[in-house]
Design a protein around this motif. Structure first.
Motif, short mmCIF file in Angstrom:
data_model
loop_
_atom_site.label_atom_id
_atom_site.label_comp_id
_atom_site.label_asym_id
_atom_site.label_seq_id
_atom_site.Cartn_x
_atom_site.Cartn_y
_atom_site.Cartn_z
N ARG A 55 34.73 34.84 44.65
CA ARG A 55 34.94 36.11 43.96
C ARG A 55 35.98 35.98 42.85
NH1 ARG A 55 38.38 39.93 43.47
NH2 ARG A 55 39.84 38.98 44.94
N ASP A 94 35.17 36.86 39.03
CA ASP A 94 35.95 37.89 38.34
C ASP A 94 36.57 37.35 37.06
OD1 ASP A 94 35.32 39.69 40.30
OD2 ASP A 94 37.30 39.69 41.26
N LEU A 127 33.89 37.28 34.39
CA LEU A 127 33.60 38.63 33.89
C LEU A 127 34.71 39.13 32.97
CD1 LEU A 127 32.14 40.32 37.09
CD2 LEU A 127 30.92 39.87 34.95
N LEU A 128 35.96 38.90 33.37
CA LEU A 128 37.09 39.33 32.55
C LEU A 128 37.10 38.59 31.22
CD1 LEU A 128 39.63 41.06 32.35
CD2 LEU A 128 40.91 39.19 33.44
#
Length: 345
Positions: free
Chosen positions: A333, A337, A340-341
């Motif tokens: 995860r 993340d 995505l950021l």
């Protein structure tokens, strides 16, 4: 969000290097299995990346030379792709002379990778600190985690065999100095209690001293450089009472992770490790045993760890909390993340 993710792992011949399997394939394969956000993943060599037209490009260690890194950076600049470089060793401060020579002409690629990547992922805080002055942005710590799908359930812990305490020491063949310290401790134990302690060695060094307490386990040729094949083989060897992880302090070793504690836990063994920076995240007598880098201290710590079954069981349970599905899913995860950021900026 639909993403095309190009992964350029380090390879050894026809297979991914152990670092390629541990640091990249484990996590990206998990993302693919979960159907992460309609993401498409490809494991590529540098020359294949442009044709894939990726939104994200991930590479590691010395997977590319300096020229290839420059080409990837130029491609990303033109296309707007997010670039991520993963590093899990302090390659700038290698201890072993042969390794320093082998990496001498590759360090420019490592430095260039850190300078151009939008994100640098490091395995430890110490490593992130070491390369922060080189990296384009402050490196992110992405700690190691074991893939439970590969390692499976840990076997039952071992007990003394006819009064003999069996230990295991495994590692790459660059730990001759660490083995030297451990050998002194084992010699002391042999003097104190002849024949009561045995050490099984997997890898660790290129040459081994002749000792009555030492047994060298030969890794089969079919295992080669394949990390999954090694995990399958080492699990077949069964648990010992104690896994040992001697590690002398140095600029290189201080940036290492404590993954060996997790490896041993996955094999059903508590760990006795050197009380150095690499094992600082592990609580003494809770997640691993620790000893100062002194032969007498190590001999005494081995006797203590092997002589108190209840404490050893508690320490193993503490280490086992760091392996399995929960910590691995969290590690996946964190990486997803970060991607995505990075794409959102």
């Amino acid at each position: 969000m639909s993403l095309r993710i190009a992964i350029v792992p380090e390879r050894l011949g026809s297979v991914l290097s152990p670092c390629g399997s541990i640091r990249l394939a484990a996590f990206f394969d998990a993302m693919r299995k979960e159907g992460a956000e309609d993401w498409e993943f490809r494991y590529l060599i540098p020359e294949e990346v442009a044709a894939f037209r990726p939104d994200v490009i991930v590479w590691q260690r010395i997977a590319m030379d300096e020229r290839q890194v420059t080409a990837i950076a130029d491609l990303a600049k033109r296309s707007g792709a997010l670039t991520i470089y993963d590093l899990d060793d302090n390659l700038f401060d290698l201890d072993d002379a042969a390794e320093r020579l082998a990496y001498a002409d590759k360090l420019k690629a490592v430095e260039k990778s850190l300078q151009v990547a939008d994100q640098a992922w490091c395995s430890t805080v110490e490593l992130a600190d070491r390369v922060s002055g080189i990296a384009r942005h402050r490196p992110q710590v992405m700690a190691n985690a074991l893939d439970p799908g590969l390692w499976g359930e840990a076997p039952a812990s071992a007990e003394p065999d006819a009064g003999v305490h069996c230990l295991m020491y495994m590692g790459t063949r660059t730990h001759a100095a660490d083995l030297g310290l451990l050998s002194q401790a084992m010699d002391l134990l042999e003097d104190r209690q002849p024949g009561r302690f045995k050490l099984d060695i997997v890898g660790v060094a290129s040459e081994y001293p002749e000792r009555p307490w030492m047994r060298v386990l030969q890794i089969p040729g079919h295992v080669g450089a394949s990390y999954p094949a090694f995990v399958h083989w080492i699990r077949q060897q069964g648990a010992r009472q104690l896994g040992v992880a001697p590690l002398l302090a140095s600029s290189f070793n201080d940036c290492k992770s404590c993954i060996k504690v997790m490896d041993y836990a996955a094999l059903g063994m508590p760990t006795l490790a050197s009380d150095v920076a690499a094992y600082r995240p592990m609580q003494a007598d809770v997640e691993c045993f620790k000893a100062d880098n002194d032969a007498v201290q190590w001999a005494t710590a081995i006797e203590r760890a092997c002589g108190d079954a209840a404490l050893a069981s508690r320490v193993l349970a503490g280490a086992a909390a760091r392996i399995g599905a929960t910590p691995f899913v969290e590690a996946v995860r964190l990486r997803a993340d970060a991607i995505l950021l990075g794409r959102a900026r």
